[in-house]
Design an enzyme around this catalytic site. Structure first.
Site, PDB file in Angstrom:
ATOM      1  N   ARG A  66      -1.832 -10.225   1.011  1.00 47.36           N
ATOM      2  CA  ARG A  66      -2.566  -9.439   1.995  1.00 47.36           C
ATOM      3  C   ARG A  66      -4.054  -9.397   1.659  1.00 47.36           C
ATOM      4  NH1 ARG A  66      -3.459  -3.340   2.742  1.00 47.36           N
ATOM      5  NH2 ARG A  66      -3.569  -3.714   0.522  1.00 47.36           N
ATOM      6  N   GLU A 103       1.032   7.362   2.902  1.00 50.74           N
ATOM      7  CA  GLU A 103       1.024   8.775   2.530  1.00 50.74           C
ATOM      8  C   GLU A 103       0.977   9.645   3.800  1.00 50.74           C
ATOM      9  OE1 GLU A 103      -1.493  11.709  -0.488  1.00 50.74           O
ATOM     10  OE2 GLU A 103      -2.304   9.780   0.096  1.00 50.74           O
TER      11      GLU A 103
END
Lengths: 181, 170
Positions: A66, A103
């Protein structure tokens, strides 16, 4: 279990070249900035060499990543193809997507259809493993098309975030750890 | 494949395979654009290596101390070139990606504008730089990249791209 090479003399030079920027992108995060490593040709080369030495001759045909700084040089050196994994709508043509939890909220990783074939042996490379969410999504994409993920490889690990445990037993190889003292 | 300021070497036998490895995707990201997709080139190890080798052969004896790569597709090529010629690699990024102190340069898009950033201190006076991106179209991004490097005190020797779109003006 995974290994990291804490006896290799090159590691000290690599670790000292990584700059920690406090409170970026937001308060409380000690950001691991690898751009300072890239300004040191020897340390950058050592970083790549450590990965290449580990994966060359192991019949790895796919390096998926990535972040695009470390993956392509590793792929070139070990004779593998490089497969970028990207945020949505960046890759043209047909893609497969994998959502993952952050998160707060979700994100999504995409890979080109046809980039990887069933039976190929792959490694996933990233600058850093934190919670392991992105690496899991990357592994899911590769496994969905029938590739075997041999190992995940990162320059930096934040062990306090326990990303290693989230990899479901998949081996993880890292060069340096960052621990908040 | 050519660099911004110089003509290509027309007879290099590696160029044919490189050209053929690039996939054109019509109407991406929007209607009317024929998108030049270099990811198919990255899947062919020999062709990817030849691409890097052509740039390395060109730049290795020119005293280049900085390879600057434009986010994101410049990153596919820039670091490998930098490693091979022993230069620093400097990423040029969209706003708010680089931590710490940066300098910024705005540039025009067809509609609106965008911005490129570079770290303060990445480049110093006397550095000789090249800029890498996958493609040059209008040249807006490359111009911003050149300006950033020159503001940092570097001399930009050349811009290097895999693809040049000849129907745009320089």
């Amino acid at each position: 279990m995974s290994a990291y090479r804490d006896e290799d003399p090159r590691l000290h030079g690599i670790k000292t070249k990584i700059r920690v920027v406090p409170h970026f992108p937001k308060s409380g995060i000690m950001f691991q900035d690898i751009t300072t490593l890239l300004l040191d040709p020897k340390a950058f080369k050592d970083t790549i060499d450590l990965f290449v030495e580990r994966y060359k001759g192991k019949n790895i045909s796919v390096v998926a990543a990535r972040g695009f700084i470390f993956g392509p040089p590793i792929a070139l050196a070990i004779g593998a193809k490089f497969v970028p994994l990207r945020k949505p709508k960046k890759l043209p043509g047909k893609v497969i997507s994998q959502e993952y939890i952050l998160e707060y909220g979700r994100d999504c990783l995409e890979m080109h259809v046809g980039a990887v074939e069933a039976g190929e042996r792959a490694i996933v490379v990233d600058d850093l493993i934190a919670t392991g969410g992105t690496l899991c999504a990357a592994m899911d994409l590769l496994e969905r098309v029938g590739a075997e993920v041999v190992e995940c490889a990162c320059v930096i690990e934040l062990p306090e975030l326990k990303g290693r445990e989230r990899l479901n037993g998949k081996p993880l190889y890292v060069l340096v750890e960052y621990l908040e003292v | 494949m050519f660099s911004k300021h110089n003509a290509p070497k027309p007879q290099d036998p590696r160029l044919k395979a490189i050209t053929e490895a690039i996939r054109v995707v019509p109407h991406f990201p929007k209607q009317g654009i024929m998108f030049q997709d270099i990811t198919t080139l990255l899947l062919d190890h020999k062709v990817f290596k030849d691409t890097i080798d052509i740039f390395v052969d060109r730049y290795k004896d020119m005293g280049i101390s900085i390879v600057a790569g434009v986010e994101a597709r410049g990153f596919f090529f820039g670091p490998s070139i930098a490693l091979a010629i022993g230069s620093k690699f400097v990423p040029l990024r969209k706003p708010r990606k680089l931590p710490g102190e940066v300098i910024s340069e705005k540039y025009d898009l067809e509609y609106g504008s965008d911005c490129l950033e570079m770290h303060v201190g990445a480049v110093k006076h006397g550095d000789k730089a090249i800029v890498i991106d996958d493609l040059v179209a209008t040249g807006g991004t490359l111009s911003a990249a050149i300006t950033l490097l020159e503001r940092g005190g570097a001399e930009v020797v050349e811009c290097a791209c895999i693809i040049g779109l000849s129907h745009f003006k320089d």
